[in-house]
Write a protein that holds these residues in place. Sequence first.
Motif, PDB file in Angstrom:
ATOM      1  N   PRO A 111       0.804  -1.210   0.000  1.00 32.91           N
ATOM      2  CA  PRO A 111       0.000   0.000   0.000  1.00 32.91           C
ATOM      3  C   PRO A 111       0.849   1.278   0.000  1.00 32.91           C
ATOM      4  CG  PRO A 111       0.130  -0.864   2.216  1.00 32.91           C
ATOM      5  CD  PRO A 111       0.832  -1.855   1.332  1.00 32.91           C
ATOM      6  N   VAL A 112       0.299   2.287  -0.674  1.00 30.20           N
ATOM      7  CA  VAL A 112       0.884   3.623  -0.623  1.00 30.20           C
ATOM      8  C   VAL A 112      -0.099   4.549   0.086  1.00 30.20           C
ATOM      9  CG1 VAL A 112       2.370   3.329  -2.622  1.00 30.20           C
ATOM     10  CG2 VAL A 112       0.009   4.077  -2.965  1.00 30.20           C
ATOM     11  N   TRP A 113      -0.872   3.967   0.981  1.00 34.00           N
ATOM     12  CA  TRP A 113      -1.810   4.666   1.856  1.00 34.00           C
ATOM     13  C   TRP A 113      -1.654   4.018   3.238  1.00 34.00           C
ATOM     14  CZ3 TRP A 113      -3.099   1.764  -2.440  1.00 34.00           C
ATOM     15  CH2 TRP A 113      -3.492   0.445  -2.176  1.00 34.00           C
ATOM     16  N   PRO A 114      -2.146   4.617   4.300  1.00 33.80           N
ATOM     17  CA  PRO A 114      -1.949   4.044   5.638  1.00 33.80           C
ATOM     18  C   PRO A 114      -2.645   2.698   5.812  1.00 33.80           C
ATOM     19  CG  PRO A 114      -2.572   6.359   5.782  1.00 33.80           C
ATOM     20  CD  PRO A 114      -2.787   5.945   4.357  1.00 33.80           C
ATOM     21  N   GLN A 115      -1.913   1.713   6.319  1.00 36.34           N
ATOM     22  CA  GLN A 115      -2.465   0.418   6.700  1.00 36.34           C
ATOM     23  C   GLN A 115      -1.769  -0.048   7.979  1.00 36.34           C
ATOM     24  OE1 GLN A 115      -3.925  -1.568   2.442  1.00 36.34           O
ATOM     25  NE2 GLN A 115      -2.606  -2.756   3.780  1.00 36.34           N
ATOM     26  N   GLY A 116      -2.435  -0.957   8.699  1.00 37.87           N
ATOM     27  CA  GLY A 116      -1.897  -1.392   9.971  1.00 37.87           C
ATOM     28  C   GLY A 116      -1.926  -0.270  10.988  1.00 37.87           C
ATOM     29  N   VAL A 117      -3.011   0.515  10.966  1.00 36.60           N
ATOM     30  CA  VAL A 117      -3.113   1.697  11.826  1.00 36.60           C
ATOM     31  C   VAL A 117      -4.457   1.700  12.552  1.00 36.60           C
ATOM     32  CG1 VAL A 117      -1.553   3.104  10.451  1.00 36.60           C
ATOM     33  CG2 VAL A 117      -3.985   3.060   9.879  1.00 36.60           C
ATOM     34  N   HIS A 118      -4.531   2.552  13.567  1.00 31.44           N
ATOM     35  CA  HIS A 118      -5.769   2.725  14.316  1.00 31.44           C
ATOM     36  C   HIS A 118      -6.723   3.583  13.506  1.00 31.44           C
ATOM     37  CE1 HIS A 118      -8.449   3.851  17.665  1.00 31.44           C
ATOM     38  NE2 HIS A 118      -7.979   2.775  18.268  1.00 31.44           N
ATOM     39  N   TRP A 119      -8.026   3.450  13.800  1.00 27.97           N
ATOM     40  CA  TRP A 119      -9.014   4.290  13.122  1.00 27.97           C
ATOM     41  C   TRP A 119      -8.609   5.751  13.210  1.00 27.97           C
ATOM     42  CZ3 TRP A 119     -12.716   3.490   9.743  1.00 27.97           C
ATOM     43  CH2 TRP A 119     -13.327   2.238   9.676  1.00 27.97           C
ATOM     44  N   PRO A 120      -8.722   6.492  12.129  1.00 26.01           N
ATOM     45  CA  PRO A 120      -8.397   7.920  12.177  1.00 26.01           C
ATOM     46  C   PRO A 120      -9.416   8.669  13.030  1.00 26.01           C
ATOM     47  CG  PRO A 120      -9.355   7.339  10.055  1.00 26.01           C
ATOM     48  CD  PRO A 120      -9.124   6.056  10.788  1.00 26.01           C
ATOM     49  N   TYR A 158     -17.971  10.293  10.144  1.00 28.05           N
ATOM     50  CA  TYR A 158     -16.919  10.643   9.189  1.00 28.05           C
ATOM     51  C   TYR A 158     -15.564  10.682   9.882  1.00 28.05           C
ATOM     52  CZ  TYR A 158     -14.133  13.309   5.867  1.00 28.05           C
ATOM     53  OH  TYR A 158     -13.144  13.719   5.022  1.00 28.05           O
ATOM     54  N   MET A 159     -14.546  10.176   9.185  1.00 31.15           N
ATOM     55  CA  MET A 159     -13.193  10.159   9.719  1.00 31.15           C
ATOM     56  C   MET A 159     -12.266  10.938   8.804  1.00 31.15           C
ATOM     57  SD  MET A 159     -13.553   6.135  10.328  1.00 31.15           S
ATOM     58  CE  MET A 159     -14.705   6.196   8.952  1.00 31.15           C
ATOM     59  N   ASP A 160     -11.404  11.733   9.409  1.00 30.62           N
ATOM     60  CA  ASP A 160     -10.473  12.538   8.627  1.00 30.62           C
ATOM     61  C   ASP A 160      -9.630  11.663   7.703  1.00 30.62           C
ATOM     62  OD1 ASP A 160     -11.180  15.028   9.591  1.00 30.62           O
ATOM     63  OD2 ASP A 160      -9.791  14.931  11.287  1.00 30.62           O
ATOM     64  N   GLY A 161      -9.561  12.057   6.452  1.00 25.81           N
ATOM     65  CA  GLY A 161      -8.674  11.410   5.501  1.00 25.81           C
ATOM     66  C   GLY A 161      -9.184  10.132   4.877  1.00 25.81           C
ATOM     67  N   ILE A 162     -10.354   9.665   5.275  1.00 25.77           N
ATOM     68  CA  ILE A 162     -10.840   8.384   4.742  1.00 25.77           C
ATOM     69  C   ILE A 162     -11.200   8.496   3.268  1.00 25.77           C
ATOM     70  CG2 ILE A 162     -13.330   8.565   5.196  1.00 25.77           C
ATOM     71  CD1 ILE A 162     -11.193   5.577   6.244  1.00 25.77           C
ATOM     72  N   ALA A 163     -11.728   9.639   2.862  1.00 26.25           N
ATOM     73  CA  ALA A 163     -12.071   9.886   1.462  1.00 26.25           C
ATOM     74  C   ALA A 163     -11.241  11.079   0.987  1.00 26.25           C
ATOM     75  CB  ALA A 163     -13.568  10.181   1.335  1.00 26.25           C
ATOM     76  N   PRO A 164     -10.824  11.067  -0.272  1.00 25.35           N
ATOM     77  CA  PRO A 164     -11.272  10.174  -1.348  1.00 25.35           C
ATOM     78  C   PRO A 164     -10.360   8.973  -1.633  1.00 25.35           C
ATOM     79  CG  PRO A 164     -10.077  12.013  -2.281  1.00 25.35           C
ATOM     80  CD  PRO A 164     -10.063  12.217  -0.783  1.00 25.35           C
ATOM     81  N   PHE A 165      -9.276   8.772  -0.825  1.00 23.82           N
ATOM     82  CA  PHE A 165      -8.299   7.754  -1.231  1.00 23.82           C
ATOM     83  C   PHE A 165      -7.964   6.723  -0.155  1.00 23.82           C
ATOM     84  CE2 PHE A 165      -3.847   6.390  -2.190  1.00 23.82           C
ATOM     85  CZ  PHE A 165      -4.083   5.825  -3.437  1.00 23.82           C
ATOM     86  N   ASN A 166      -7.845   7.137   1.100  1.00 21.14           N
ATOM     87  CA  ASN A 166      -7.323   6.241   2.134  1.00 21.14           C
ATOM     88  C   ASN A 166      -8.289   5.148   2.568  1.00 21.14           C
ATOM     89  OD1 ASN A 166      -4.922   7.605   2.136  1.00 21.14           O
ATOM     90  ND2 ASN A 166      -5.366   8.835   3.947  1.00 21.14           N
ATOM     91  N   TRP A 167      -9.484   5.121   2.016  1.00 17.33           N
ATOM     92  CA  TRP A 167     -10.449   4.057   2.314  1.00 17.33           C
ATOM     93  C   TRP A 167      -9.906   2.680   1.942  1.00 17.33           C
ATOM     94  CZ3 TRP A 167     -11.575   1.350  -2.048  1.00 17.33           C
ATOM     95  CH2 TRP A 167     -11.409   2.007  -3.273  1.00 17.33           C
ATOM     96  N   ARG A 168      -8.959   2.607   1.035  1.00 22.07           N
ATOM     97  CA  ARG A 168      -8.454   1.317   0.552  1.00 22.07           C
ATOM     98  C   ARG A 168      -7.866   0.449   1.667  1.00 22.07           C
ATOM     99  NH1 ARG A 168      -8.301   1.037  -4.852  1.00 22.07           N
ATOM    100  NH2 ARG A 168      -8.402   2.963  -6.072  1.00 22.07           N
ATOM    101  N   GLY A 169      -7.388   1.086   2.736  1.00 27.31           N
ATOM    102  CA  GLY A 169      -6.748   0.336   3.798  1.00 27.31           C
ATOM    103  C   GLY A 169      -7.675  -0.130   4.901  1.00 27.31           C
ATOM    104  N   TYR A 192     -14.417  -0.836   3.634  1.00 27.55           N
ATOM    105  CA  TYR A 192     -14.572  -0.181   2.336  1.00 27.55           C
ATOM    106  C   TYR A 192     -13.659  -0.741   1.243  1.00 27.55           C
ATOM    107  CZ  TYR A 192     -15.904   2.986   6.090  1.00 27.55           C
ATOM    108  OH  TYR A 192     -16.425   3.503   7.249  1.00 27.55           O
ATOM    109  N   GLY A 193     -12.446  -1.115   1.610  1.00 37.66           N
ATOM    110  CA  GLY A 193     -11.476  -1.544   0.614  1.00 37.66           C
ATOM    111  C   GLY A 193     -11.073  -2.992   0.745  1.00 37.66           C
ATOM    112  N   THR A 194     -10.129  -3.390  -0.081  1.00 38.12           N
ATOM    113  CA  THR A 194      -9.644  -4.769  -0.085  1.00 38.12           C
ATOM    114  C   THR A 194      -8.116  -4.812  -0.036  1.00 38.12           C
ATOM    115  OG1 THR A 194      -9.936  -4.701  -2.501  1.00 38.12           O
ATOM    116  CG2 THR A 194     -11.656  -5.780  -1.212  1.00 38.12           C
ATOM    117  N   GLY A 195      -7.521  -3.717   0.450  1.00 36.36           N
ATOM    118  CA  GLY A 195      -6.083  -3.682   0.665  1.00 36.36           C
ATOM    119  C   GLY A 195      -5.250  -3.666  -0.597  1.00 36.36           C
ATOM    120  N   ALA A 196      -3.953  -3.891  -0.414  1.00 33.70           N
ATOM    121  CA  ALA A 196      -3.023  -3.885  -1.542  1.00 33.70           C
ATOM    122  C   ALA A 196      -3.361  -4.970  -2.548  1.00 33.70           C
ATOM    123  CB  ALA A 196      -1.592  -4.060  -1.029  1.00 33.70           C
ATOM    124  N   LEU A 197      -3.818  -6.109  -2.060  1.00 34.12           N
ATOM    125  CA  LEU A 197      -4.164  -7.224  -2.949  1.00 34.12           C
ATOM    126  C   LEU A 197      -5.332  -6.857  -3.851  1.00 34.12           C
ATOM    127  CD1 LEU A 197      -3.559 -10.135  -3.721  1.00 34.12           C
ATOM    128  CD2 LEU A 197      -5.002 -10.887  -1.847  1.00 34.12           C
TER     129      LEU A 197
END
Length: 485
Positions: A202-211, A234-245, A249-254
């Motif tokens: 991932p090039v977004w935050p993963q393995g982290v606590h909820w924002p 709503y959580m800071d930074g979740i949209a429009p990109f960091n939802w992937r982690g 909402y997302g399915t991770g790097a895979l």
Amino acid sequence: MSEEKSTSSLNSSRRGFIKSSSIAAAGIMIVPRYVLGGKGYTAPSDRLVIAAVGAGGKGSSDIANFYASGKAEIAFLCDVDTRSAAKTVSKFPKAKFYSDWREMLDKDQKNFDAVSVSIPDHNHAIVALSAMQLGKHVYVQKPMAHDIYEARALTEAAKKYKVVTQMGNQGASNDGVRQLREWYDAGEIGDVHTVYCWTDRPVWPQGVHWPPKGAVPKELNWDLWLGTAKYRDYMDGIAPFNWRGWWDYGTGALGDMGCHIMEAPFRVLDLQYVKNVQSSIGTVYTGPFEKAYYPDSCPPSSHITLTYPKTEKTKGDVTVHWMDGGIQPERPAELGPNEDFGDDGNGMLFIGTKGKMMASTYSINPQLLPTSRTKEVNVPKTIKRVPGGQDGHYAQWVEAAIAGKPDDVSSPFKLAGPLTEALLMANLSIRGHSIQKPRADGKGVTYPGDSITLQWDNNAMRVTNFDDVNQFVKREYRDGWKVGV
């Protein structure tokens, strides 16, 4: 917005959509426009009228590529975030804009032929399936679904409704995967038994606590963005990109890169549904010997081993290794010390009984090893190329939809479905690492999913030896967002 108020609002907006979708449920076929005619009707060979759900981010480039085909009319745009959609809206001022895709399908379903879906993973399936039930062709960004059950449902729906489908893994249309297939079919590397696939994501935050919670931007309809997912503030930074982690909402790097990189092994070797999966993941520590527990977040890195049954193109089972978070396989001895191994952080390596071959993301730059063989070996081109390669992936779908030919695309759901399911099955193994069980002595917890191989029953769509992960095969949609197959 409270959850109670949210559900009430959703049910209200859903009622109008149910009226139209119930037509399909009643068994009355909605005839696609490509079989219609009559006085004043524009010839279907001239254009495909598209309604795009998701107009910002990847959606903006998808829309631009459809339009560049010269045969697509972008008639409707839909996005829950007017900020990200603004540039696309300005480029297509004649397109009617909606915030809610359900309202668009309800009010204007007779005025378009096809739907593009470029939104977060958790809402792919409901939009695509609802459109297919109305006889609309669909283009869905990768991965085509968030859950295994959804992927299977979309695969079956494509066959049932006989519409043209395409997943947005552009490499499926590239020359590279066709070159790899031709080399393999000609016997240049013998029988492949092992494949390595890797990515720097991932090039977004993963393995982290909820924002932390934040204020919803005025341009964003947070409730519509959540869609099928359970309600959260709503959580800071979740949209429009960091939802992937985040698993909601997302399915991770895979999920993000697997459909691009593992597509080639599927096509070259005719792989289908996975047999079993095991995995190891990167662990986060918050202090000395203090293991973090973030079950809602995808891990920072993983190494997954998938076993596929023998196919008509292999002599035995095939082992596919997936590595993310910057982990890479050992460089092959046939590769020079300064030669590129894949691209900047992604690649694939096929290991056969007689040799090896590799490529980068989207199957770009296919190479036989040692790389000197690439120019020395010439095999006949037996597979038809797609004009424009990966960029032609979009025009290919547009033209197939106009012609009403579901098989004239590189990544129809009948092929994309099994690929997506395999990746989501691997995610079951990853999520299994977060399953906690109390110790027999009552002192702390154990993680029984850390060291097992998940056995997969494809027909039943379930893991047979670790029931705890089966809860992730099919999630419960939020009230007001259910749609039947």
